[in-house]
Scaffold this motif. Structure first.
Motif, mmCIF file in Angstrom:
data_model
loop_
_atom_site.group_PDB
_atom_site.id
_atom_site.type_symbol
_atom_site.label_atom_id
_atom_site.label_comp_id
_atom_site.label_asym_id
_atom_site.label_seq_id
_atom_site.Cartn_x
_atom_site.Cartn_y
_atom_site.Cartn_z
ATOM 1 N N LEU A 45 0.525 4.165 -2.322
ATOM 2 C CA LEU A 45 0.362 5.004 -3.512
ATOM 3 C C LEU A 45 -0.060 6.401 -3.076
ATOM 4 O O LEU A 45 -0.531 6.598 -1.948
ATOM 5 C CB LEU A 45 -0.677 4.410 -4.471
ATOM 6 C CG LEU A 45 -0.257 3.106 -5.147
ATOM 7 C CD1 LEU A 45 -0.809 1.908 -4.398
ATOM 8 C CD2 LEU A 45 -0.689 3.061 -6.598
ATOM 9 N N ALA A 49 -4.629 8.856 -6.182
ATOM 10 C CA ALA A 49 -3.601 8.338 -7.081
ATOM 11 C C ALA A 49 -4.050 8.167 -8.526
ATOM 12 O O ALA A 49 -3.242 8.292 -9.444
ATOM 13 C CB ALA A 49 -3.089 6.997 -6.545
ATOM 14 N N THR A 72 -10.760 2.052 -8.022
ATOM 15 C CA THR A 72 -9.564 2.067 -7.166
ATOM 16 C C THR A 72 -9.659 0.970 -6.111
ATOM 17 O O THR A 72 -8.665 0.285 -5.820
ATOM 18 C CB THR A 72 -9.396 3.438 -6.494
ATOM 19 O OG1 THR A 72 -9.327 4.455 -7.504
ATOM 20 C CG2 THR A 72 -8.123 3.490 -5.662
ATOM 21 N N CYS A 76 -6.941 -2.041 -5.664
ATOM 22 C CA CYS A 76 -6.225 -2.307 -4.412
ATOM 23 C C CYS A 76 -6.433 -3.738 -3.934
ATOM 24 O O CYS A 76 -5.484 -4.399 -3.490
ATOM 25 C CB CYS A 76 -6.674 -1.320 -3.338
ATOM 26 S SG CYS A 76 -6.127 0.372 -3.629
ATOM 27 N N CYS A 89 -3.881 3.414 -0.547
ATOM 28 C CA CYS A 89 -3.989 4.222 -1.763
ATOM 29 C C CYS A 89 -5.018 5.327 -1.561
ATOM 30 O O CYS A 89 -6.096 5.102 -1.008
ATOM 31 C CB CYS A 89 -4.409 3.322 -2.928
ATOM 32 S SG CYS A 89 -4.547 4.174 -4.510
ATOM 33 N N THR A 186 -0.067 9.266 2.497
ATOM 34 C CA THR A 186 -0.315 9.429 1.068
ATOM 35 C C THR A 186 -0.437 10.919 0.779
ATOM 36 O O THR A 186 -1.043 11.660 1.562
ATOM 37 C CB THR A 186 -1.608 8.712 0.624
ATOM 38 O OG1 THR A 186 -2.715 9.278 1.311
ATOM 39 C CG2 THR A 186 -1.546 7.229 0.907
#
Length: 290
Positions: A45, A49, A72, A76, A89, A186
């Motif tokens: 991601l 994100a 987050t 995940c 992420c 990312t």
């Protein structure tokens, strides 16, 4: 699939400061493509994100800075177990008194196995974040059939502060030295620097913006050209107002999308998304030498 790496990249437009909504939105994007995600090895991601990218100062971003058990992190861990894959992420996190722009790396068992910190801060990071101590390459990540695995976050690929000589290639040469075979990236790659003149913010076509973005990444990875390295990038889309950075401006910065998988041996773009669409890229990649 023997000898293959199956990857997915989520390309989305997170709404600024709406973490819960963005987590739900990303999960729904994955559920709509669930049939294609069987056998997935890696899900990536974008940078930050679920929080949005532009923040004017440390106080502004404070409500979304994450501890190790933040929203987050929980997302995940849950998705890693749901899809039985590694999840990477971007997240802004707090470690004691430090504020870092980071990437979470979560194993298929739902365990955070690595925190990668952004080393080269962009103008938009410098309002709140501190730089990481150095680039990251790890010998192996549980669940990934390629190793060593290297990591990077957006500006890391560029010269430090845009001041180091471009030919120094700090990021690419680090991963060349550490023999990284898989590069997980990312990003919240922007069309414009916040200090650009207003005329530079003129609209470009998706095709033009995507080509410029791919060219920029390939240019910065030049020392790895000809090597058996796979570059996997999740980049966000959408726009954010420069006001969020504390700028007295009506301008918005556009994010460049173009999430992609690139085989650096011959610089082949295995698969990519456009500069503006919200979608999930899914690709099967033959493992070099596998």
């Amino acid at each position: 699939m023997p000898g293959h790496l199956r990857v997915a990249c989520v390309q989305m437009n997170p709404l600024h400061n709406q973490v819960e909504r963005n987590c739900e939105y990303a999960l729904n994007m994955l559920k709509k493509r669930e049939h294609e995600l069987k056998g997935l090895d890696l899900l990536v991601l974008p940078e930050m994100a679920f929080t949005g990218y532009h923040w004017r100062d440390a106080d502004h971003i404070q409500p979304v800075l994450e501890p190790a058990n933040g929203r987050t992190h929980k997302w995940c861990k849950s998705v890693a177990k749901m899809l039985n894959c590694v999840v990477c992420c971007g997240v802004p996190r707090k470690i004691r008194r430090k504020r870092m722009n980071s990437m979470i790396v979560t194993s298929p068992k739902g365990k955070v196995v690595e925190h990668v910190d952004k080393v080269h801060l962009y103008e938009s990071d410098k309002t709140w974040a501190q730089p990481g101590e150095g680039f990251t390459s790890v010998e192996a990540v549980e669940g990934l059939p390629m190793s060593p695995v290297g990591f990077g976050i957006c500006m890391d690929i560029n010269p430090a502060d845009f001041k180091a000589p471009p030919e120094k290639f700090e990021f690419a040469n680090f991963h060349l030295e550490h023999k990284s075979k898989l590069l997980v990236f990312t990003s919240a790659w922007c069309k414009n620097h916040p200090d650009d003149r207003p005329e530079a913010f003129a609209e470009k076509s998706d095709a033009e913006l995507s080509q410029e973005t791919i060219d920029a990444w390939l240019s910065r990875l030049r020392p790895l050209h000809g090597k058996e390295v796979i570059f996997v990038c999740a980049n966000r889309v959408g726009k954010e107002e420069l006001r969020l950075l504390g700028r007295d401006s009506d301008l918005c910065n556009q994010f460049c999308g173009t999430s992609c998988v690139i085989a650096l041996q011959d610089q082949t773009v295995v698969k990519s998304l456009s500069a503006s669409e919200e979608d999930v890229l899914v690709a099967d990649i033959p493992i070099p030498g596998g």
